[in-house]
Enzyme design. Structure first.
Site, PDB file in Angstrom:
ATOM      1  N   ASN A   1       5.175  -0.357   1.744  1.00  0.00           N
ATOM      2  CA  ASN A   1       6.512   0.227   1.757  1.00  0.00           C
ATOM      3  C   ASN A   1       7.546  -0.867   1.543  1.00  0.00           C
ATOM      4  O   ASN A   1       7.366  -2.021   1.944  1.00  0.00           O
ATOM      5  CB  ASN A   1       6.772   1.036   3.033  1.00  0.00           C
ATOM      6  CG  ASN A   1       6.602   0.271   4.312  1.00  0.00           C
ATOM      7  OD1 ASN A   1       5.707  -0.550   4.471  1.00  0.00           O
ATOM      8  ND2 ASN A   1       7.460   0.553   5.285  1.00  0.00           N
ATOM      9  N   ILE A   2       8.616  -0.488   0.856  1.00  0.00           N
ATOM     10  CA  ILE A   2       9.710  -1.399   0.527  1.00  0.00           C
ATOM     11  C   ILE A   2      11.005  -0.685   0.881  1.00  0.00           C
ATOM     12  O   ILE A   2      11.357   0.306   0.241  1.00  0.00           O
ATOM     13  CB  ILE A   2       9.698  -1.776  -0.965  1.00  0.00           C
ATOM     14  CG1 ILE A   2       8.352  -2.384  -1.365  1.00  0.00           C
ATOM     15  CG2 ILE A   2      10.857  -2.717  -1.293  1.00  0.00           C
ATOM     16  CD1 ILE A   2       8.156  -2.525  -2.867  1.00  0.00           C
ATOM     17  N   GLU A   3      11.711  -1.169   1.882  1.00  0.00           N
ATOM     18  CA  GLU A   3      12.961  -0.558   2.311  1.00  0.00           C
ATOM     19  C   GLU A   3      14.148  -1.261   1.663  1.00  0.00           C
ATOM     20  O   GLU A   3      14.063  -2.437   1.309  1.00  0.00           O
ATOM     21  CB  GLU A   3      13.102  -0.655   3.830  1.00  0.00           C
ATOM     22  CG  GLU A   3      12.026   0.084   4.571  1.00  0.00           C
ATOM     23  CD  GLU A   3      12.109  -0.078   6.077  1.00  0.00           C
ATOM     24  OE1 GLU A   3      11.385   0.643   6.759  1.00  0.00           O
ATOM     25  OE2 GLU A   3      12.885  -0.927   6.571  1.00  0.00           O
TER      26      GLU A   3
ATOM     27  N   CYS B   1       7.805   4.321  -0.496  1.00  0.00           N
ATOM     28  CA  CYS B   1       6.666   4.411   0.418  1.00  0.00           C
ATOM     29  C   CYS B   1       5.513   3.583  -0.158  1.00  0.00           C
ATOM     30  O   CYS B   1       5.465   3.304  -1.362  1.00  0.00           O
ATOM     31  CB  CYS B   1       6.215   5.858   0.575  1.00  0.00           C
ATOM     32  SG  CYS B   1       7.425   6.937   1.371  1.00  0.00           S
TER      33      CYS B   1
ATOM     34  N   GLU C   1       2.469   4.503  -0.686  1.00  0.00           N
ATOM     35  CA  GLU C   1       1.718   5.278  -1.665  1.00  0.00           C
ATOM     36  C   GLU C   1       2.416   5.275  -3.019  1.00  0.00           C
ATOM     37  O   GLU C   1       1.765   5.176  -4.062  1.00  0.00           O
ATOM     38  CB  GLU C   1       1.552   6.735  -1.190  1.00  0.00           C
ATOM     39  CG  GLU C   1       0.791   6.870   0.108  1.00  0.00           C
ATOM     40  CD  GLU C   1       1.672   6.787   1.354  1.00  0.00           C
ATOM     41  OE1 GLU C   1       1.212   7.208   2.422  1.00  0.00           O
ATOM     42  OE2 GLU C   1       2.829   6.299   1.257  1.00  0.00           O
TER      43      GLU C   1
ATOM     44  N   CYS D   1       3.681  10.953   3.621  1.00  0.00           N
ATOM     45  CA  CYS D   1       4.788  11.898   3.815  1.00  0.00           C
ATOM     46  C   CYS D   1       4.648  13.025   2.790  1.00  0.00           C
ATOM     47  O   CYS D   1       3.831  12.950   1.866  1.00  0.00           O
ATOM     48  CB  CYS D   1       6.133  11.179   3.666  1.00  0.00           C
ATOM     49  SG  CYS D   1       6.536  10.696   1.974  1.00  0.00           S
TER      50      CYS D   1
ATOM     51  N   CYS E   1       5.049  11.931  -0.867  1.00  0.00           N
ATOM     52  CA  CYS E   1       3.897  11.160  -1.360  1.00  0.00           C
ATOM     53  C   CYS E   1       2.665  12.034  -1.533  1.00  0.00           C
ATOM     54  O   CYS E   1       1.853  11.804  -2.424  1.00  0.00           O
ATOM     55  CB  CYS E   1       3.614   9.978  -0.443  1.00  0.00           C
ATOM     56  SG  CYS E   1       4.814   8.651  -0.685  1.00  0.00           S
TER      57      CYS E   1
END
Length: 130
Positions: free
Chosen positions: A41-43, A52, A54, A85, A88
């Site tokens: 994941n990359i915020e 996300c 995935e 989620c 995804c």
């Protein structure tokens, strides 16, 4: 075969950029020919516009030439049995079948195996849009 996929997801999780949620996640996909594609994941500050794990793995998969996805593993640092989620689940369903194995993992390995179709029984089908 699932343990090496778990390890790839766990390694990807170590690269997560999660400064806001502090909730690193990793995912890995295996194609029919044995290739593994992973992602984390990359915020970003304009939450929820990040990616996300995935989604990141699917990006690597597409850039790597794609193919039939046969297995998926997802792991989170602070949550056993994490599932993709809703968004995804739909993204994965675009490239994998309802029969694809989805491994829900904890900090030591696979905890439960489910079918992707069981996670998204009424997902959108691409042929509907044609």
């Amino acid at each position: 075969m699932s343990h090496d996929l778990y390890l790839a997801a766990r390694q990807a999780m170590q690269n997560a950029y999660a400064p806001y949620s502090k909730f690193p996640v990793g995912a890995a996909l295996r194609t029919e020919d044995g290739r593994i594609f992973s992602g984390c994941n990359i915020e970003v500050a304009s939450y929820p516009e990040g990616w996300c794990a995935e989604t990141t793995a699917l990006g690597a998969y597409i850039m790597g030439g794609g193919g039939r996805i046969t297995e998926i593993a997802v792991v989170a640092e602070r949550m056993a049995r994490i599932t993709p989620c809703g968004g995804c689940r739909q993204r994965l369903a675009e490239f994998a079948s309802a029969e694809t194995s989805l491994y829900l993992c904890d900090e030591v390995g696979v905890v439960e195996t489910v079918r992707l179709g069981d996670m998204l029984p009424y997902g959108f089908k691409g042929e509907t849009l044609r």
